[in-house]
Design an enzyme around this catalytic site. Structure first.
Site, PDB file in Angstrom:
ATOM      1  N   GLU A  92       0.782  -1.221   0.021  1.00  0.00           N
ATOM      2  CA  GLU A  92       0.125   0.035   0.134  1.00  0.00           C
ATOM      3  C   GLU A  92       0.897   1.365  -0.077  1.00  0.00           C
ATOM      4  O   GLU A  92       0.545   2.310  -0.554  1.00  0.00           O
ATOM      5  CB  GLU A  92      -0.926   0.113   1.171  1.00  0.00           C
ATOM      6  CG  GLU A  92      -2.060  -0.948   1.127  1.00  0.00           C
ATOM      7  CD  GLU A  92      -2.997  -0.850   0.051  1.00  0.00           C
ATOM      8  OE1 GLU A  92      -2.917   0.264  -0.540  1.00  0.00           O
ATOM      9  OE2 GLU A  92      -3.785  -1.890  -0.241  1.00  0.00           O
ATOM     10  N   TYR A 174      -5.984   5.701   5.760  1.00  0.00           N
ATOM     11  CA  TYR A 174      -6.247   4.735   4.763  1.00  0.00           C
ATOM     12  C   TYR A 174      -5.302   3.459   5.074  1.00  0.00           C
ATOM     13  O   TYR A 174      -5.810   2.414   4.691  1.00  0.00           O
ATOM     14  CB  TYR A 174      -5.789   5.541   3.527  1.00  0.00           C
ATOM     15  CG  TYR A 174      -5.788   4.290   2.097  1.00  0.00           C
ATOM     16  CD1 TYR A 174      -6.578   3.956   1.695  1.00  0.00           C
ATOM     17  CD2 TYR A 174      -4.496   3.933   1.773  1.00  0.00           C
ATOM     18  CE1 TYR A 174      -6.701   3.013   0.634  1.00  0.00           C
ATOM     19  CE2 TYR A 174      -4.263   2.954   0.992  1.00  0.00           C
ATOM     20  CZ  TYR A 174      -5.495   2.455   0.207  1.00  0.00           C
ATOM     21  OH  TYR A 174      -5.275   1.540  -0.735  1.00  0.00           O
ATOM     22  N   ASP A 192      -9.500   5.683  -0.913  1.00  0.00           N
ATOM     23  CA  ASP A 192      -8.372   6.118  -1.826  1.00  0.00           C
ATOM     24  C   ASP A 192      -9.144   6.953  -2.962  1.00  0.00           C
ATOM     25  O   ASP A 192     -10.342   6.866  -3.099  1.00  0.00           O
ATOM     26  CB  ASP A 192      -7.655   5.128  -2.076  1.00  0.00           C
ATOM     27  CG  ASP A 192      -8.077   4.236  -3.147  1.00  0.00           C
ATOM     28  OD1 ASP A 192      -9.349   4.030  -3.305  1.00  0.00           O
ATOM     29  OD2 ASP A 192      -7.126   3.561  -3.710  1.00  0.00           O
TER      30      ASP A 192
END
Length: 450
Positions: A92, A174, A192
């Site tokens: 990520e 996130y 996102d």
């Protein structure tokens, strides 16, 4: 009907504001609002329960069949939750503002070198930067290293919840949601750019997608949608949908598993001027700043002949460490000075000479013999909000003992040979400058140490 550009609106397909209060059965969900709502009404937007169930089922079914085969997805939750969490975390962070196809090779090399968070915690920042070179935004790599050290220092087990994950250096809302939902099955959302695009189209939200209030409410809507049994798969399904079908410019609505729930698509059927790509609302980009710098590749020759020695020990290059905060924090680079747009060659060289003297005790004109000094060329490097034009110069000096004077100036610096330089984690701009020097040497038929 033209959009109102002064008052952001939330558009949908059911009823007007006054009709929203006509709910004869308090147990039923509130009807969804229609076009014309002000930004404050976004807090009233929600998905109907039957819509939630249908979106979950359709998306998960589609994802099970169509998900891309990516290396960080091959680690099952049952195999080792901490290993899964580590893989999700690394992937990520790498995927932020970087294409998936680019990340795959970086991820595989990273995991081969540091297969667990314990391995990463033992790495140096130089090793991490070297592995990260080319991905940009080097602060992310530094946070990965610092976060890994935090996890190991606190027992070596990954935090399981979003709130605990947020305490780890470099893990924001996130990334915490991604790790918690994918690795530990906590029913929390992730938002996102892909998720924002999918939800604004599903609900025809025309409020500014970069506004903090809008983002906060999109997080709330994403939380309403997330599947409690398969939260990680669902979150990945929404992101996958945005990345592959519900794209910014060319959405494939005919293949979309939730097209029947999409208010933006429905609107196009009633309004010929409407487009699915109207959502999310386009906002003005931040104006790019134009910066200028003189980059000097300083090569110090040890040979007394005053010519470039092709042996490995024949020359050293001066590199400087950037400050630990700010752009390209902590990375090594060639000496550079900021310029004004209209600075000519004489002005640039004067600024470089002053910088070399004041920062490294290097008096170009007195204590060292200049073997050669050449303009190599210009290179424009684009950052997110900065357009940096670099004037690149090669300065070759003759000096017997200059390379021994290390870290005596106001900033960290050192002299390295070409082999060391080739393995360092240099930024793309610095690497480009060095490659331009190599090509310049080749064009002049003058060998450079290799």
């Amino acid at each position: 009907m033209k959009k109102n550009n002064t008052t952001p609106a939330i558009t949908d397909t059911v009823t007007k504001s006054k009709k929203r209060t006509r709910n004869t059965c308090p147990m039923k969900p509130k009807p969804e609002p229609e076009a014309g709502f002000a930004i404050s009404d976004i807090e009233d937007i929600q998905f109907r329960e039957d819509s939630v169930a249908e979106i979950r089922a359709s998306l998960l079914k589609w994802y099970d069949v169509n998900k891309r085969d990516l290396p960080w997805r091959r680690i099952s939750e049952g195999e080792a939750s901490d290993r899964k969490a580590y893989a999700v975390w690394v992937s990520e962070i790498m995927l932020q503002q970087t294409r998936v196809q680019t990340v795959i090779d970086y991820f595989n090399r990273w995991m081969e070198k540091w297969p667990t968070v314990h391995h990463l915690a033992l790495a140096s920042i130089e090793e991490v930067n070297e592995m990260w070179a080319g991905l940009g935004y080097y602060r992310r790599a530094r946070f990965l290293l610092e976060g890994a050290k935090m996890v190991v220092e606190e027992g070596g087990k990954f935090p399981r919840s979003v709130s605990d994950l947020r305490r780890v250096k470099g893990i924001g809302e996130y990334t915490a949601g991604a790790i918690a939902s994918i690795a530990f099955k906590e029913a929390v959302p992730v938002v996102d750019g892909n998720v924002i695009r999918v939800i604004t189209r599903l609900k025809t939200i025309s409020a500014n997608p970069k506004d903090k209030t809008t983002i906060k409410n999109i997080w709330r809507l994403a939380g309403q949608l997330v599947d409690s049994h398969r939260p990680g798969d669902f979150n990945q399904a929404v992101m996958e949908l945005g990345a592959t079908l519900c794209t910014p410019l060319s959405p494939d609505c005919s293949s979309c598993p939730v097209s029947s729930q999409c208010s933006a698509l429905l609107k196009t059927k009633h309004d010929p001027s409407a487009l699915v790509t109207d959502y999310p609302t386009k906002v003005a980009k931040v104006k790019q700043r134009h910066d200028y710098s003189a980059v000097t590749v300083v090569e110090i020759l040890e040979s007394e002949k005053g010519t470039v020695d092709t042996s490995d020990s024949g020359s050293k290059f001066l590199i400087v460490k950037r400050p630990e905060e700010g752009l390209l924090a902590g990375l090594w680079e060639f000496p550079s000075v900021s310029l004004n747009e209209k600075d000519d060659l004489v002005t640039r060289r004067r600024a470089v000479d002053d910088f070399l003297k004041n920062s490294f005790g290097l008096n170009v004109n007195r204590s060292s013999n200049i073997v050669s000094r050449d303009e190599v060329g210009e290179y424009v490097h684009i950052f997110t909000h900065i357009r940096l034009k670099m004037y690149i110069e090669l300065l070759v000096l003759q000096s017997r003992d200059l390379h021994r004077k290390k870290d005596k100036g106001p900033m960290p610096f050192k002299y390295v040979d070409t082999k060391t330089l080739a393995t360092m984690g240099l930024s793309t701009g610095v690497r480009k400058a060095y490659n331009m020097v190599l090509k310049f040497r080749q064009s002049r038929s003058s060998p450079i140490s290799r």
